[in-house]
Design an enzyme around this catalytic site. Structure first.
Site, PDB file in Angstrom:
ATOM      1  N   HIS A 124       0.838  -1.196   0.000  1.00 14.16           N
ATOM      2  CA  HIS A 124       0.000   0.000   0.000  1.00 14.16           C
ATOM      3  C   HIS A 124       0.875   1.248   0.000  1.00 14.16           C
ATOM      4  O   HIS A 124       2.058   1.196   0.312  1.00 14.16           O
ATOM      5  CB  HIS A 124      -0.947  -0.011   1.194  1.00 14.16           C
ATOM      6  N   ALA A 161       9.228  -7.057 -16.247  1.00 10.75           N
ATOM      7  CA  ALA A 161      10.262  -6.988 -15.223  1.00 10.75           C
ATOM      8  C   ALA A 161      10.582  -5.543 -14.866  1.00 10.75           C
ATOM      9  O   ALA A 161      10.562  -4.658 -15.719  1.00 10.75           O
ATOM     10  CB  ALA A 161      11.519  -7.696 -15.708  1.00 10.75           C
TER      11      ALA A 161
END
Lengths: 201, 207
Positions: A124, A161
């Protein structure tokens, strides 16, 4: 919501099957039956599934004993391999962790078939009430991907990636870059490979 | 021998010479990862009766190093002499071939990606800074620096410095590309700035 021991075993079996199907290409008996259990990712997944099951056990003393075993296993996984998955993380069947080290997953929800590589962080952001991202079905998080903030990742999503994802990602997208940009809106290869259609390697 | 060159290069990067450098190299976790890789390459050609105990020892050490230090260097490709890991953690290396004086930092991944036919090929004197991912059918030339957190999915020419996700070339005339500073006499204070700044000076060109 109850979860029986049989369901726990079925979930572990789905994880192992997914790992065998995706990451062990030459199917020698040694690879299939021994090597897959030596992978740190497999151990971490089994420990997480066990911890998730112990949350549902209702018998008082048995529950504390099982939690103790879970905490011992989790400390090995966290300190030894650097993979942190809390037992409150909820997901369907099929979690495959390839490689290890630097993997952090918060107590959030995810659908079926999540692929996690090394150095993946899901977390978060400050100022958003501590709400972590929600993740859909058939999601592929490449090495070093960071998924941050109160966002929703759709179904059939591929994150490249070293990408940084801070906005919602709709269904069937491939996103790459810092911050992530959508490079393809028709990503179907995960579902096709799960169904065994076509050769995608 | 390869391992001797690794120790020398590691001492050169740490800017320590003599017994001090030797001890700090030999007692670092990252050196043992390199040593186990060299040992695994050495025993590949052994005849069968000798190879079995040697390989059991190798795999035990490999798994210990994988789980304790987080460094996984597979035996697939050859890595040239002067291979240095600067601190460990989350390092995964499997390549087709890697040249001499290869330097890696924590968080580096060299490996394959979906749909690639072969693994990366890396030249001499290459530095991969922290968090770099080199994936798929990539050729990296000689004297290259890849800056931190970059993603390399395309070829990189010789003598270049690349950065970004996916990478862009910022300099192609860099003849230096991470030549670590030479060890200085003990009475001089250690150099504390960025490592590649010193290599522009005359001091390093003599080397």
């Amino acid at each position: 919501m109850r979860m029986t021991f049989k369901e726990f075993l079925a979930l572990v079996k789905s994880d192992i099957d997914l790992k065998k199907h995706w990451f062990l290409k030459n199917d020698t008996p040694f690879n299939k039956n021994v090597r897959v259990w030596l992978e740190p990712g497999t151990i971490a997944v089994v420990v997480y599934r066990f911890g998730h099951w112990t949350n549902h056990v209702k018998v008082p003393i048995l529950k504390q004993l099982l939690r103790l075993i879970y905490i011992l296993g989790k400390s090995v996984v966290v300190l030894g391999f650097g993979i942190y998955i809390p037992s409150r993380f909820k997901m369907g069947k099929g979690l495959a962790i390839h490689n290890f080290s630097g993997i952090f997953i918060p107590p959030t929800t995810a659908g079926d078939n999540l692929f996690v590589f090394q150095n993946v962080t899901i977390g978060h952001l400050r100022g958003q009430g501590g709400r972590p991202p929600k993740i859909g079905n058939n999601v592929f998080l490449g090495a070093g991907a960071k998924i941050l903030g109160d966002i929703t990742i759709g179904n059939n999503v591929v994150v490249g990636a070293n990408s940084l994802v801070m906005n919602d990602v709709p269904d069937g997208c491939t996103v790459v870059g810092v911050p992530a940009r959508v490079v393809s809106k028709e990503t179907t290869w995960i579902q096709e490979k799960l169904d065994g259609v076509g050769d995608h390697w | 021998m390869n391992l001797t060159a690794d120790i020398k290069q590691s001492m050169r990067i740490q800017e320590k010479s003599g017994a001090c450098g030797l001890i700090s190299t030999l007692f670092s976790s990252v050196f043992w990862a390199v040593a186990v890789y060299r040992y695994g390459r050495m025993i590949q050609r052994l005849p069968a009766p000798l190879a079995i105990p040697a390989k059991i020892a190798y795999w035990t050490m490999f798994y210990l190093i994988q789980s304790l230090f987080g460094i996984s260097i597979q035996l697939w490709g050859k890595i040239g002499e002067g291979f240095v890991i600067v601190r460990g953690g989350c390092i995964f290396i499997v390549a087709e071939s890697i040249g001499r004086q290869f330097t890696v930092f924590p968080g580096v991944t060299v490996g394959n990606v979906r749909g690639s036919k072969r693994l990366p090929i890396i030249g001499d004197n290459v530095t991969l800074e922290p968090g770099v991912k080199v994936l798929g059918e990539v050729n990296i030339g000689n004297n290259v620096i890849v800056r931190a957190n970059s993603l390399v999915l395309s070829d990189v020419p010789d003598n270049s410095v690349v950065i970004g996700n996916p990478v862009k070339i910022t300099s192609t005339s860099s003849s230096v590309a991470y030549k670590p500073p030479i060890p200085k006499p003990a009475h001089l204070a250690p150099y504390c700035g960025p490592l590649n700044d010193l290599s522009e000076t005359d001091l390093c060109k003599e080397n």
